[in-house]
Design a protein around this motif. Sequence first.
Motif, PDB file in Angstrom:
ATOM      1  N   ILE A 137       2.082  11.233  -0.111  1.00  0.00           N
ATOM      2  CA  ILE A 137       2.266  11.132   0.117  1.00  0.00           C
ATOM      3  C   ILE A 137       3.377  11.191  -1.037  1.00  0.00           C
ATOM      4  O   ILE A 137       2.834  10.124  -1.868  1.00  0.00           O
ATOM      5  CB  ILE A 137       3.096  10.174   1.559  1.00  0.00           C
TER       6      ILE A 137
ATOM      7  N   THR B  46       7.646  10.856  -2.413  1.00  0.00           N
ATOM      8  CA  THR B  46       9.302  11.680  -1.197  1.00  0.00           C
ATOM      9  C   THR B  46      10.247  12.295  -2.626  1.00  0.00           C
ATOM     10  O   THR B  46       9.872  11.504  -3.852  1.00  0.00           O
ATOM     11  CB  THR B  46       9.522  10.070  -1.137  1.00  0.00           C
TER      12      THR B  46
ATOM     13  N   PRO C 149      16.065   3.971   0.048  1.00  0.00           N
ATOM     14  CA  PRO C 149      14.706   3.798  -0.235  1.00  0.00           C
ATOM     15  C   PRO C 149      14.072   2.450  -0.356  1.00  0.00           C
ATOM     16  O   PRO C 149      14.788   1.964  -0.968  1.00  0.00           O
ATOM     17  CB  PRO C 149      14.507   4.764  -1.518  1.00  0.00           C
TER      18      PRO C 149
ATOM     19  N   GLU D 224       9.405  13.833   7.328  1.00  0.00           N
ATOM     20  CA  GLU D 224       8.231  14.392   7.028  1.00  0.00           C
ATOM     21  C   GLU D 224       9.194  15.874   6.590  1.00  0.00           C
ATOM     22  O   GLU D 224      10.271  16.135   7.642  1.00  0.00           O
ATOM     23  CB  GLU D 224       7.049  15.034   7.436  1.00  0.00           C
TER      24      GLU D 224
ATOM     25  N   ARG E 243       7.885  14.268   1.953  1.00  0.00           N
ATOM     26  CA  ARG E 243       9.649  13.732   2.423  1.00  0.00           C
ATOM     27  C   ARG E 243      10.411  13.568   1.761  1.00  0.00           C
ATOM     28  O   ARG E 243       9.823  13.338   0.713  1.00  0.00           O
ATOM     29  CB  ARG E 243       8.484  12.265   2.774  1.00  0.00           C
ATOM     30  N   GLU E 244      11.002  12.499   2.868  1.00  0.00           N
ATOM     31  CA  GLU E 244      12.194  11.967   2.125  1.00  0.00           C
ATOM     32  C   GLU E 244      13.228  10.748   3.187  1.00  0.00           C
ATOM     33  O   GLU E 244      12.353  10.753   3.779  1.00  0.00           O
ATOM     34  CB  GLU E 244      13.565  13.094   2.517  1.00  0.00           C
ATOM     35  N   TRP E 245      13.661  10.041   2.231  1.00  0.00           N
ATOM     36  CA  TRP E 245      13.689   8.438   2.917  1.00  0.00           C
ATOM     37  C   TRP E 245      14.618   8.694   3.934  1.00  0.00           C
ATOM     38  O   TRP E 245      16.098   9.995   3.617  1.00  0.00           O
ATOM     39  CB  TRP E 245      14.454   7.599   1.703  1.00  0.00           C
TER      40      TRP E 245
ATOM     41  N   GLN F 278      10.658   7.375   6.615  1.00  0.00           N
ATOM     42  CA  GLN F 278      10.706   8.710   5.959  1.00  0.00           C
ATOM     43  C   GLN F 278      10.341   9.323   6.523  1.00  0.00           C
ATOM     44  O   GLN F 278       9.663   9.100   7.670  1.00  0.00           O
ATOM     45  CB  GLN F 278       9.439   8.932   4.820  1.00  0.00           C
TER      46      GLN F 278
END
Length: 153
Positions: free
Chosen positions: A5, A7, A67, A76, A61-63, A74
């Motif tokens: 992963i 982010t 964070p 995807e 991914r992003e939060w 998260q």
Amino acid sequence: MKTYIITLSQVFPSTHKRAGKPTGFRDNLRKSKLHTIRANYNFWRKRFEKIEQGRACLSVREWVGKPYAEGSTQREIIRLTREDGIGIEKLWFDRANIYCPMIATDKFNFSQVPLHIANNDGLDFDDWFEWFKGYDLTKPMAIIHFTNFRYCQ
């Protein structure tokens, strides 16, 4: 298959002059963000060995929310494999001039990277340089490519 992963930040970190403002990384990933740069090249090199062998993939991914905050999750954005052309290159900074990033691979000697590296990372140069101001620039970093683009072909 193992999933690694990575982010992307939705907003600039609190240490940045644009703290809290949107980075646009998600949108740029679909348009012009060719890579992300991370500390600890050796850590990422080991992960990419497994990706190159087809034994792992990369989940970008992003939060959702702040964070690392309790309850924050998260989301995807995209899942990438070796078939997508992802890869890794090593990034150094010239100790005499930290504005001069250098790259190297196992096949090529050091070469100066055009300063559009910041744009390929999804930022203008000033924002990009400030993003990394707290990093130890004496240690190699990883350029994690989301496509088959490379600085050294």
